[in-house]
Design an enzyme around this catalytic site. Sequence first.
Site, PDB file in Angstrom:
ATOM      1  N   LYS A   1      -5.227  22.121  -8.425  1.00 13.85           N
ATOM      2  CA  LYS A   1      -4.980  23.270  -9.291  1.00 13.85           C
ATOM      3  C   LYS A   1      -4.216  22.834 -10.539  1.00 13.85           C
ATOM      4  CE  LYS A   1      -4.913  26.550  -5.435  1.00 13.85           C
ATOM      5  NZ  LYS A   1      -4.111  27.551  -4.678  1.00 13.85           N
TER       6      LYS A   1
ATOM      7  N   GLU B   1       4.947   5.190   3.701  1.00 14.24           N
ATOM      8  CA  GLU B   1       4.394   6.470   4.152  1.00 14.24           C
ATOM      9  C   GLU B   1       5.539   7.358   4.609  1.00 14.24           C
ATOM     10  OE1 GLU B   1       2.466   9.480   4.530  1.00 14.24           O
ATOM     11  OE2 GLU B   1       1.086   7.797   4.178  1.00 14.24           O
TER      12      GLU B   1
ATOM     13  N   ASP C   1      -2.830  12.416  -3.067  1.00 16.36           N
ATOM     14  CA  ASP C   1      -3.028  13.868  -3.126  1.00 16.36           C
ATOM     15  C   ASP C   1      -3.486  14.257  -4.528  1.00 16.36           C
ATOM     16  OD1 ASP C   1      -2.778  16.685  -3.148  1.00 16.36           O
ATOM     17  OD2 ASP C   1      -1.223  16.593  -1.616  1.00 16.36           O
TER      18      ASP C   1
ATOM     19  N   ASP D   1     -11.416  10.439  -4.803  1.00 13.71           N
ATOM     20  CA  ASP D   1     -12.708  11.129  -4.785  1.00 13.71           C
ATOM     21  C   ASP D   1     -12.646  12.432  -5.578  1.00 13.71           C
ATOM     22  OD1 ASP D   1     -11.086  12.474  -3.027  1.00 13.71           O
ATOM     23  OD2 ASP D   1     -12.489  12.457  -1.349  1.00 13.71           O
TER      24      ASP D   1
ATOM     25  N   GLU E   1       0.860  -1.185   0.000  1.00  9.19           N
ATOM     26  CA  GLU E   1       0.000   0.000   0.000  1.00  9.19           C
ATOM     27  C   GLU E   1       0.891   1.229   0.000  1.00  9.19           C
ATOM     28  OE1 GLU E   1      -3.770   2.243   2.152  1.00  9.19           O
ATOM     29  OE2 GLU E   1      -3.252   0.188   2.757  1.00  9.19           O
TER      30      GLU E   1
ATOM     31  N   THR F   1     -12.640   3.426   5.193  1.00  8.65           N
ATOM     32  CA  THR F   1     -11.983   4.094   6.311  1.00  8.65           C
ATOM     33  C   THR F   1     -12.829   5.266   6.802  1.00  8.65           C
ATOM     34  OG1 THR F   1     -10.788   5.613   4.862  1.00  8.65           O
ATOM     35  CG2 THR F   1      -9.733   3.499   5.353  1.00  8.65           C
ATOM     36  N   ARG F   2     -12.430   5.818   7.930  1.00  7.87           N
ATOM     37  CA  ARG F   2     -13.126   6.994   8.450  1.00  7.87           C
ATOM     38  C   ARG F   2     -13.069   8.143   7.451  1.00  7.87           C
ATOM     39  NH1 ARG F   2     -10.146   7.402  14.099  1.00  7.87           N
ATOM     40  NH2 ARG F   2      -8.556   6.397  12.811  1.00  7.87           N
TER      41      ARG F   2
END
Length: 227
Positions: free
Chosen positions: A136, A83, A132, A168, A58, A205-206
């Site tokens: 723009k 990460e 991310d 999203d 991941e 996920t939350r």
Amino acid sequence: MEEALKTSHRAIRSFVLRQGRITAAQTRAVAEYLPARQIDAHAEWRDPWNNQRPLMLEIGFGNGEHLAAIAAQRPTWGCIGIEVHTPGVGSLLLQLVEAGTDNVRIVHDDAVTWLKTLPDAILRCIIIQFPDPWPKKRQQKRRLIQPDFAAVLCRLLQPGGELQLATDWADYAGQMLTVLNATPGLQNADADNGYVFRPDNRILTRFERRGQRLGHAVYDLCYRRIP
């Protein structure tokens, strides 16, 4: 997550390294638990499980909620997470320790640079969730999913292995489709080369549930490695 996307002139990062707030518990977790679970991104690749397990990766696991859950669901797999943000690493470690999950290893470093050093066809599954979006127009060169990086992901997948993505941002989803549909060796799991339903293994996920409450659509993509 720390990514460096190459252009003809210079490397362009797809992230801004903001450490944000880190709790005392996360700081302790990184100090106490990371050394035993860390993959050295600057060392020659060695499979932490000695080639005895299918490997899942991941990229950009955020607070680790999804990676911790999927690792618990797949105890016979080796799960690797990348990460760059330290609070997220600490958060994941706390979840792993609490659950007693021992099949996760962490790369706390530059994802793109590290992935380029890995041998071919070592991964059964790659997951990238909500990278991310750089919304723009002048920022979009920083987006992670670009042709060069897509080729790296394809190279790392075993034949039949899956690349799963979610975003999203409609504009970014369209870019992902364009780039990945054009990547040799990747086949869209959708017969019409479009989006797919959320894969069964992808845990809500939350972050995603919050987006749903706000009315945000989520676009899922799935690709398989073909010879």
